[in-house]
Design a protein around this motif. Structure first.
Motif, PDB file in Angstrom:
ATOM      1  N   GLY A  16       0.931  -1.183   0.003  1.00  0.00           N
ATOM      2  CA  GLY A  16       0.149  -0.128  -0.184  1.00  0.00           C
ATOM      3  C   GLY A  16       0.655   1.201  -0.290  1.00  0.00           C
ATOM      4  N   GLN A  17       2.094   1.082   0.050  1.00  0.00           N
ATOM      5  CA  GLN A  17       2.956   2.069   0.373  1.00  0.00           C
ATOM      6  C   GLN A  17       3.510   2.679  -1.117  1.00  0.00           C
ATOM      7  OE1 GLN A  17       3.977   4.272   3.288  1.00  0.00           O
ATOM      8  NE2 GLN A  17       2.284   3.007   3.678  1.00  0.00           N
ATOM      9  N   GLU A  18       3.809   4.027  -1.075  1.00  0.00           N
ATOM     10  CA  GLU A  18       4.504   4.295  -2.571  1.00  0.00           C
ATOM     11  C   GLU A  18       5.852   4.104  -2.328  1.00  0.00           C
ATOM     12  OE1 GLU A  18       3.123   8.200  -4.345  1.00  0.00           O
ATOM     13  OE2 GLU A  18       5.272   8.760  -3.664  1.00  0.00           O
ATOM     14  N   VAL A  19       6.401   3.758  -3.734  1.00  0.00           N
ATOM     15  CA  VAL A  19       8.036   3.566  -3.712  1.00  0.00           C
ATOM     16  C   VAL A  19       8.273   4.373  -5.023  1.00  0.00           C
ATOM     17  CG1 VAL A  19       8.156   1.535  -2.554  1.00  0.00           C
ATOM     18  CG2 VAL A  19       7.800   1.514  -5.044  1.00  0.00           C
ATOM     19  N   ILE A  20       9.605   4.902  -5.009  1.00  0.00           N
ATOM     20  CA  ILE A  20      10.145   5.694  -6.080  1.00  0.00           C
ATOM     21  C   ILE A  20      11.619   4.903  -6.265  1.00  0.00           C
ATOM     22  CG2 ILE A  20      10.830   7.769  -7.273  1.00  0.00           C
ATOM     23  CD1 ILE A  20       9.218   9.227  -5.726  1.00  0.00           C
ATOM     24  N   LEU A  21      11.620   4.307  -7.564  1.00  0.00           N
ATOM     25  CA  LEU A  21      12.810   3.696  -7.984  1.00  0.00           C
ATOM     26  C   LEU A  21      13.644   4.873  -8.961  1.00  0.00           C
ATOM     27  CD1 LEU A  21      11.683   0.060  -8.614  1.00  0.00           C
ATOM     28  CD2 LEU A  21      12.086   1.125  -6.565  1.00  0.00           C
ATOM     29  N   ARG A  22      14.917   4.912  -8.558  1.00  0.00           N
ATOM     30  CA  ARG A  22      15.722   6.114  -9.282  1.00  0.00           C
ATOM     31  C   ARG A  22      16.754   5.457 -10.298  1.00  0.00           C
ATOM     32  NH1 ARG A  22      13.790   8.393  -4.582  1.00  0.00           N
ATOM     33  NH2 ARG A  22      13.018  10.579  -5.113  1.00  0.00           N
ATOM     34  N   CYS A  23      16.882   6.042 -11.353  1.00  0.00           N
ATOM     35  CA  CYS A  23      17.892   5.594 -12.304  1.00  0.00           C
ATOM     36  C   CYS A  23      18.537   6.911 -12.887  1.00  0.00           C
ATOM     37  CB  CYS A  23      17.110   4.942 -13.372  1.00  0.00           C
ATOM     38  SG  CYS A  23      18.188   4.442 -14.974  1.00  0.00           S
ATOM     39  N   VAL A  24      19.931   6.642 -13.372  1.00  0.00           N
ATOM     40  CA  VAL A  24      20.659   7.695 -13.592  1.00  0.00           C
ATOM     41  C   VAL A  24      21.126   7.124 -15.003  1.00  0.00           C
ATOM     42  CG1 VAL A  24      22.580   9.443 -13.736  1.00  0.00           C
ATOM     43  CG2 VAL A  24      21.341   8.852 -11.660  1.00  0.00           C
ATOM     44  N   PRO A  25      20.515   7.438 -16.274  1.00  0.00           N
ATOM     45  CA  PRO A  25      20.795   6.807 -17.549  1.00  0.00           C
ATOM     46  C   PRO A  25      22.464   7.099 -18.128  1.00  0.00           C
ATOM     47  CG  PRO A  25      18.820   7.712 -17.753  1.00  0.00           C
ATOM     48  CD  PRO A  25      19.399   8.181 -16.598  1.00  0.00           C
ATOM     49  N   ILE A  26      22.743   6.985 -18.986  1.00  0.00           N
ATOM     50  CA  ILE A  26      24.091   7.112 -19.521  1.00  0.00           C
ATOM     51  C   ILE A  26      23.635   8.542 -20.261  1.00  0.00           C
ATOM     52  CG2 ILE A  26      25.743   6.851 -21.243  1.00  0.00           C
ATOM     53  CD1 ILE A  26      25.236   3.881 -20.770  1.00  0.00           C
ATOM     54  N   SER A  27      24.681   9.213 -19.974  1.00  0.00           N
ATOM     55  CA  SER A  27      24.579  10.965 -20.417  1.00  0.00           C
ATOM     56  C   SER A  27      24.201  11.150 -21.615  1.00  0.00           C
ATOM     57  CB  SER A  27      25.585  11.808 -19.776  1.00  0.00           C
ATOM     58  OG  SER A  27      26.815  11.506 -20.691  1.00  0.00           O
ATOM     59  N   ASN A  28      24.509  10.825 -22.633  1.00  0.00           N
ATOM     60  CA  ASN A  28      24.070  11.027 -23.910  1.00  0.00           C
ATOM     61  C   ASN A  28      22.885  10.204 -24.727  1.00  0.00           C
ATOM     62  OD1 ASN A  28      25.839   8.835 -24.303  1.00  0.00           O
ATOM     63  ND2 ASN A  28      26.643   9.236 -26.436  1.00  0.00           N
ATOM     64  N   HIS A  29      22.420   9.295 -23.878  1.00  0.00           N
ATOM     65  CA  HIS A  29      21.389   8.415 -24.427  1.00  0.00           C
ATOM     66  C   HIS A  29      19.817   8.959 -24.135  1.00  0.00           C
ATOM     67  CE1 HIS A  29      23.471   4.221 -23.865  1.00  0.00           C
ATOM     68  NE2 HIS A  29      24.217   5.089 -24.373  1.00  0.00           N
ATOM     69  N   LEU A  30      19.093   8.663 -25.281  1.00  0.00           N
ATOM     70  CA  LEU A  30      17.767   9.497 -25.348  1.00  0.00           C
ATOM     71  C   LEU A  30      16.765   8.357 -25.209  1.00  0.00           C
ATOM     72  CD1 LEU A  30      18.630  11.311 -28.582  1.00  0.00           C
ATOM     73  CD2 LEU A  30      18.735  12.260 -26.290  1.00  0.00           C
ATOM     74  N   TYR A  31      16.860   7.355 -25.057  1.00  0.00           N
ATOM     75  CA  TYR A  31      15.753   6.395 -24.840  1.00  0.00           C
ATOM     76  C   TYR A  31      16.021   5.678 -23.467  1.00  0.00           C
ATOM     77  CZ  TYR A  31      15.027   6.953 -29.899  1.00  0.00           C
ATOM     78  OH  TYR A  31      14.986   7.562 -31.102  1.00  0.00           O
ATOM     79  N   PHE A  32      14.809   5.466 -23.036  1.00  0.00           N
ATOM     80  CA  PHE A  32      14.823   4.933 -21.512  1.00  0.00           C
ATOM     81  C   PHE A  32      13.855   3.829 -21.373  1.00  0.00           C
ATOM     82  CE2 PHE A  32      17.883   8.327 -20.900  1.00  0.00           C
ATOM     83  CZ  PHE A  32      17.069   9.623 -21.291  1.00  0.00           C
ATOM     84  N   TYR A  33      14.256   3.034 -20.250  1.00  0.00           N
ATOM     85  CA  TYR A  33      13.210   1.800 -20.386  1.00  0.00           C
ATOM     86  C   TYR A  33      13.365   1.274 -18.970  1.00  0.00           C
ATOM     87  CZ  TYR A  33      14.741   1.457 -25.085  1.00  0.00           C
ATOM     88  OH  TYR A  33      15.110   1.807 -26.316  1.00  0.00           O
ATOM     89  N   TRP A  34      12.039   0.914 -18.453  1.00  0.00           N
ATOM     90  CA  TRP A  34      11.849  -0.030 -17.044  1.00  0.00           C
ATOM     91  C   TRP A  34      11.563  -1.339 -17.636  1.00  0.00           C
ATOM     92  CZ3 TRP A  34      14.056   1.181 -12.604  1.00  0.00           C
ATOM     93  CH2 TRP A  34      14.294   2.455 -12.327  1.00  0.00           C
ATOM     94  N   TYR A  35      12.270  -2.318 -16.950  1.00  0.00           N
ATOM     95  CA  TYR A  35      11.784  -3.766 -17.154  1.00  0.00           C
ATOM     96  C   TYR A  35      11.836  -4.339 -15.454  1.00  0.00           C
ATOM     97  CZ  TYR A  35      13.164  -3.717 -21.943  1.00  0.00           C
ATOM     98  OH  TYR A  35      13.083  -3.808 -23.392  1.00  0.00           O
ATOM     99  N   ARG A  36      11.020  -5.440 -15.549  1.00  0.00           N
ATOM    100  CA  ARG A  36      11.126  -6.092 -14.187  1.00  0.00           C
ATOM    101  C   ARG A  36      11.213  -7.439 -14.350  1.00  0.00           C
ATOM    102  NH1 ARG A  36       4.864  -6.585 -11.812  1.00  0.00           N
ATOM    103  NH2 ARG A  36       4.235  -8.414 -13.024  1.00  0.00           N
ATOM    104  N   GLN A  37      11.786  -8.346 -13.409  1.00  0.00           N
ATOM    105  CA  GLN A  37      12.182  -9.745 -13.241  1.00  0.00           C
ATOM    106  C   GLN A  37      11.589 -10.423 -11.811  1.00  0.00           C
ATOM    107  OE1 GLN A  37      15.827 -10.977 -13.596  1.00  0.00           O
ATOM    108  NE2 GLN A  37      15.578 -12.719 -14.688  1.00  0.00           N
ATOM    109  N   ILE A  38      10.602 -10.785 -11.877  1.00  0.00           N
ATOM    110  CA  ILE A  38      10.060 -11.641 -10.723  1.00  0.00           C
ATOM    111  C   ILE A  38      10.953 -12.760 -10.486  1.00  0.00           C
ATOM    112  CG2 ILE A  38       8.278 -12.890  -9.961  1.00  0.00           C
ATOM    113  CD1 ILE A  38       6.252 -11.056 -11.304  1.00  0.00           C
TER     114      ILE A  38
END
Lengths: 114, 110
Positions: A16-38
């Motif tokens: 029930g709580q909120e979570v924020i997951l943070r990412c710092v991509p590679i600096s000149n990259h323009l496309y970003f993704y999130w994936y998950r693996q149970i």
């Protein structure tokens, strides 16, 4: 060598709580993704992000999920009200030119919902 | 949705032997990529093969692609204990995402 960094490496949260997951991509990259693996299962696509908007999202990425690029460097995944089944490894990835070159993945955040 | 299925699910070999993993997919692709994942760690890109290529090499890795059969194989020659990991194929079609296969767990015994 440039790399994608994710924080925290492990997050435990109550259902029930909120979570924020943070990412710092590679600096000149323009496309970003999130994936998950149970645990023990395949890597699943959640969302792709380009030009400050979502390009595509999967069925998993429902209204409980949101992504944001709040500044020029961070890329965040927010889960508003976590469920037990959200427990998984969450991977951020970035790519210079989208899916046509290799994506660089971070080391992941292990999210445990109790 | 498009999905890669990998075969075998698990593979155990001795150091020095070759390891072959196969991947099948369902729809047309722009490219196919192979990734490695050590237990509990992130995904490391190994090699990319485009749809108009049939074979590619990188060090001890050899990847083949047969678009008529919608399949790919990854060969690791002269395996080492450090090659122990899970290996995933991932396909890219005309959308901007990677779709991962189910993975092969490789165990290399010293």
């Amino acid at each position: 060598e440039p790399e994608v960094t994710q924080t925290p490496s492990h997050q435990v949260t109550q259902m029930g709580q909120e979570v924020i997951l943070r990412c710092v991509p590679i600096s000149n990259h323009l496309y970003f993704y999130w994936y998950r693996q149970i645990l023990g299962q395949k890597v699943e696509f959640l969302v792709s992000f380009y030009n400050n908007e979502i390009s595509e999202k999967s069925e998993i990425f429902d209204d409980q999920f949101s992504v944001e690029r709040p500044d020029g460097s961070n890329f965040t995944l927010k889960i508003r009200s976590t469920k037990l089944e959200d427990s998984a490894m969450y991977f951020c990835a970035s790519s210079e030119t989208g899916g046509f070159t290799e994506a660089f993945f971070g080391q992941g955040t292990r999210l445990t919902v109790v | 949705s498009q999905q890669g299925e990998e075969d075998p699910q698990a593979l155990s070999i001795q150091e020095g032997e070759n390891a072959t993993m196969n991947c099948s997919y369902k729809t047309s692709i722009n490219n196919l990529q192979w990734y490695r994942q050590n237990s509990g760690r992130g995904l490391v890109h190994l090699i990319l093969i485009r749809s108009n290529e049939r074979e590619k090499h990188s060090g001890r890795l050899r990847v083949t692609l047969d678009t008529s059969k919608k399949s790919s194989s990854l060969l690791i020659t002269a395996s080492r204990a450090a090659d122990t990991a899970s290996y995933f194929c991932a396909t890219v079609d005309n959308t901007d995402k990677l779709i991962f296969g189910t993975g092969t767990r490789l165990q290399v015994f010293p």
